[in-house]
Design an enzyme around this catalytic site. Structure first.
Site, PDB file in Angstrom:
ATOM      1  N   GLN B 125       0.840  -1.193   0.000  1.00  0.00           N
ATOM      2  CA  GLN B 125       0.000   0.000   0.000  1.00  0.00           C
ATOM      3  C   GLN B 125       0.871   1.237   0.000  1.00  0.00           C
ATOM      4  O   GLN B 125       1.952   1.257   0.589  1.00  0.00           O
ATOM      5  CB  GLN B 125      -0.995   0.005   1.151  1.00  0.00           C
ATOM      6  CG  GLN B 125      -0.423  -0.111   2.534  1.00  0.00           C
ATOM      7  CD  GLN B 125      -1.496   0.195   3.570  1.00  0.00           C
ATOM      8  OE1 GLN B 125      -2.209   1.182   3.467  1.00  0.00           O
ATOM      9  NE2 GLN B 125      -1.619  -0.676   4.566  1.00  0.00           N
ATOM     10  N   SER B 160       4.160  -0.216   3.095  1.00  0.00           N
ATOM     11  CA  SER B 160       4.325  -1.566   3.656  1.00  0.00           C
ATOM     12  C   SER B 160       4.464  -2.596   2.536  1.00  0.00           C
ATOM     13  O   SER B 160       3.712  -2.564   1.571  1.00  0.00           O
ATOM     14  CB  SER B 160       3.108  -1.942   4.505  1.00  0.00           C
ATOM     15  OG  SER B 160       2.945  -1.007   5.518  1.00  0.00           O
ATOM     16  N   GLU B 243      -9.129  -1.882   7.141  1.00  0.00           N
ATOM     17  CA  GLU B 243      -7.850  -2.051   7.813  1.00  0.00           C
ATOM     18  C   GLU B 243      -8.018  -1.957   9.327  1.00  0.00           C
ATOM     19  O   GLU B 243      -7.507  -2.756  10.084  1.00  0.00           O
ATOM     20  CB  GLU B 243      -6.881  -0.975   7.312  1.00  0.00           C
ATOM     21  CG  GLU B 243      -5.503  -1.066   7.940  1.00  0.00           C
ATOM     22  CD  GLU B 243      -4.495  -0.156   7.250  1.00  0.00           C
ATOM     23  OE1 GLU B 243      -4.906   0.875   6.691  1.00  0.00           O
ATOM     24  OE2 GLU B 243      -3.305  -0.483   7.284  1.00  0.00           O
TER      25      GLU B 243
END
Lengths: 314, 387
Positions: B125, B160, B243
């Site tokens: 992401q 990430s 998330e």
């Protein structure tokens, strides 16, 4: 597996909340505090709503509901800091009498003609008795001494569960009072609720209360299903609800500033109920010890608790 | 309220358990944040996918099993019971996947979901920028329309998995001179497209789990945009909800840690403080509370509800619980806490876990931002300066 309330349960809560909030606002609490009396009309109203007979079987004229419904109503009693000892009679004494096969008083309780409170050695007094008065910091609890208190574990669990549920409602109410105050009180040209120092404290209270709620409902279901480990779940509920409500009480008075320290602001009625219930039916240390025993008890554990991801509902 | 499993659910649990017993690697994998460990974790993704365990809630057509959220929770419980490896593709399956399911065209679902479920494409992401962290709406990376392509320029950071992943997703300013939440689009891109430079960032423990991404006139086809042009903010917030909310951190993870902490306490009981004992008891209670709450959220979603700003409550709860549990473990370990490997050669996974737990309150939207969201959206408190 369905961790949600039924349509009936939700409408029971909505009905009770609408009824309570329309009738038992802070002005009623103030009047009862000043008069030092219970108003018999209020008990009559609770009876007409069916709440005194909520857990009384239909054969005795009650609604025959279970402990989950009982806990939901206890939370609503906490939300309005109800002065009447409805929880003691209808949600603690009634299921305890039923568990002992003692059905004699039930019809009268459901009909609003009799109030019964049972004392346990862990808190050897009655909220609604006729002994020597004891003065609680909560002016709406009319405590009196008792000669003989019971020492029955099921009674203790009922009292602890219903106290935990009340603390949920008490916590919710204190939080919304603090939030409403933070929206209208201005300093430095802002509502104080715009400042992160206030926001973050109130957000912590939301977290504590919202994560205590499912623990309380789970405990209520465990008691209703008479699970062998129900006492552990009740202790978990009382522990979580006590911490959540205590945090919220301290945060709410802080957010109110000096106003929170006055009799004029309503908060103190709920804060005092929180203090009383936090210690009633087993205090924090008592319930922590019971969870400790289940989690770390080792050999000869009375409550052999299965622990791990696969044991959410074991 | 029905807090028991059906026979079908119990049978499903037995299936998952048997599969995990047969397939979970016996030896722990190397850390996901180095090349060797990354490859091992990708191989594990493919093992999962070989029996369609990649993402059990997705329809079979996209490589899933078409199961409901209760079965997903059971799967996750068994996953963590078996101490199975971390998911290399969590950005894909838990975050982007549900977002594509909600906002993607049928063509995009066909194109992206199956390789994701199969572990063939691993996702990174790419949201934060040097000048846009907690204030995500300040992003300045641009996507300029040129025919049927966007030309991306700018810089992303703390991306990430980007050190090794195949594809990335992020939001870019596609409307020139637009401000804040407006004019952004959600774009998916192949990390090997010409013009993308990855610079791995060495983390405090020495490994490089995240990276900076530099975009130098990177041409990305318009069909890689998720939802409409300029709708990127809302799509990103939906992804953030997944998330923070339900998927990224299922309760099994924390229940497993609590159980290990209880075992650790028993070993160190003789020199443990009363405070550590209470923290251990509370760890069990908090992990259970998180699980009950997740089952309640699942029931709500199954009944047609949605998870909104409550997701922020979850994110704070699991990240701070994780940090507390690992801190308690470090206290129990005492002098041994600093050792990367104990004298007997076994890995001190508590140390690694403690360091990782410190990132939890920062990533996925810092907990300060989450508290603002709770205060403003759940409690209705005013924004600063708006009064």
């Amino acid at each position: 597996m369905d961790f949600s309330f039924s349509e009936d349960q939700r409408s029971l809560v909505q009905g009770a909340r609408a009824y309570f909030s329309g009738r038992y606002g802070p002005e009623v609490l103030r009047r009862l505090d000043l008069d030092g009396l219970c108003n018999p009309e209020i008990w009559k109203g609770l009876t007409e709503m069916g709440l005194t007979g909520l857990l009384v079987p239909s054969e005795q004229g009650g609604m025959g509901m279970g402990l989950v419904e009982g806990a939901l109503i206890a939370a609503e009693c906490g939300r309005v800091a109800l002065a009447e000892p409805l929880v003691d009679t209808a949600l603690i004494a009634v299921p305890w009498l039923i568990s002992r096969g003692d059905t004699e008083a039930l019809a009268k309780i459901a009909a609003g003609e009799k109030r019964v409170a049972i004392s346990h050695v862990i808190n050897p007094w009655l909220n609604d008795g006729d002994g020597t008065p004891l003065e609680s910091i909560d002016p709406l609890r009319h405590l009196t001494t008792v000669e003989d208190a019971e020492n029955d574990p099921f009674l203790l669990d009922l009292g602890a569960l219903m106290s935990a549920a009340q603390l949920i409602g008490v916590g919710d109410a204190m939080l919304s009072q603090a939030v409403e105050y933070a929206k209208i009180r201005t300093q430095f040209g802002q509502p104080i609720g715009a400042f992160q120092a206030i926001k973050h404290q109130l957000a912590n209270c939301v977290g504590a209360i919202e994560f205590a709620k499912p623990v309380v409902w789970r405990a209520a279901q465990a008691m209703q299903d008479a699970l062998p480990l129900a006492p552990v779940h009740v202790s978990h509920a009382k522990f979580a609800a006590t911490d959540a409500a205590t945090l919220t009480a301290e945060t709410a008075i802080q957010v109110h500033g000096a106003m929170g320290y006055t009799y004029e602001v309503d908060l103190h009625f709920w804060m005092k109920r929180c203090w009383a219930l936090a210690g009633a039916w087993g205090d924090r240390a008592f319930h922590l010890r019971r969870i400790d025993h289940a989690v770390l008890g080792g050999e000869g554990n009375k409550w052999p608790l299965a622990i791990g991801p696969e044991h959410t509902f074991s | 309220m029905q807090l028991t499993y059906t026979p079908e659910q119990e049978a499903f649990r037995a299936d998952v358990r048997a599969w995990m017993q047969a397939n979970v690697p016996r030896e722990p994998l190397a850390t996901l944040e180095c090349r060797e460990g990354y490859d091992q974790h990708v191989a594990w993704e493919r093992t999962l996918a070989s029996d369609n365990w990649g993402m059990v809630t997705w329809p079979e057509a996209y490589g899933g099993r078409g199961l409901d959220l209760i079965q997903w929770l059971i799967f996750e419980e068994e996953y963590f019971r078996a101490n199975a490896p971390n998911r290399a593709n969590q950005n894909g399956i838990f975050l982007l996947g549900p977002t594509i399911m909600e906002y993607g065209t049928e063509e995009q679902k066909q194109r992206f979901l199956k390789p994701m479920a199969k572990g063939e494409v691993i996702w990174a992401q790419a949201w934060s920028e040097p000048g846009a962290g907690s204030d995500l709406a300040a992003i300045s990376s641009r996507g300029v329309r040129d025919g049927d392509h966007y030309v991306l320029t700018g810089q992303k950071t703390w991306s990430s998995r980007a050190a090794f992943a195949d594809w990335g997703f992020g939001i870019f300013r596609t409307e020139p001179n637009s401000k804040r939440h407006k004019g952004l689009s959600f774009i998916l891109f192949d990390l090997n497209t010409p013009g993308i430079t990855r610079r791995p960032i060495r983390q405090l423990h020495g490994e490089a789990g995240f990276a900076e991404l530099f975009f130098d006139d990177v041409r990305v086809p318009v069909e890689n945009r998720l939802a409409g042009e300029g709708e990127g903010w809302n799509v990103a917030m939906a992804t953030a909800g997944f998330e923070r909310g339900l998927m990224l951190r299922s309760p099994g993870r924390f229940q497993a840690t609590a159980k290990q902490l209880i075992d650790l306490y028993r070993k160190h009981e003789s020199h443990a403080s009363p405070g550590a004992r209470e923290a251990v008891i509370q760890a069990w209670g908090a992990a259970q509370a998180y699980a009950y709450n997740t089952y309640a959220v699942a029931a709500k979603i199954i009944a047609g509800g949605k998870i909104g700003a409550e997701a922020s409550l979850n994110k704070i709860f699991w990240s701070e619980l994780d940090r507390t549990m690992h801190r308690t473990a470090m206290q129990l370990l005492g002098a041994q806490a600093e050792l990367k490997r104990f004298a007997d050669g076994t890995l001190n996974h508590w140390l690694e876990g403690y360091i990782f737990s410190l990132s939890g309150p920062i990533y996925a939207g810092s907990n300060e931002i989450q508290r603002n969201i709770i205060a403003e959206r759940l409690l209705g408190l005013p924004r600063l300066g708006a009064g």
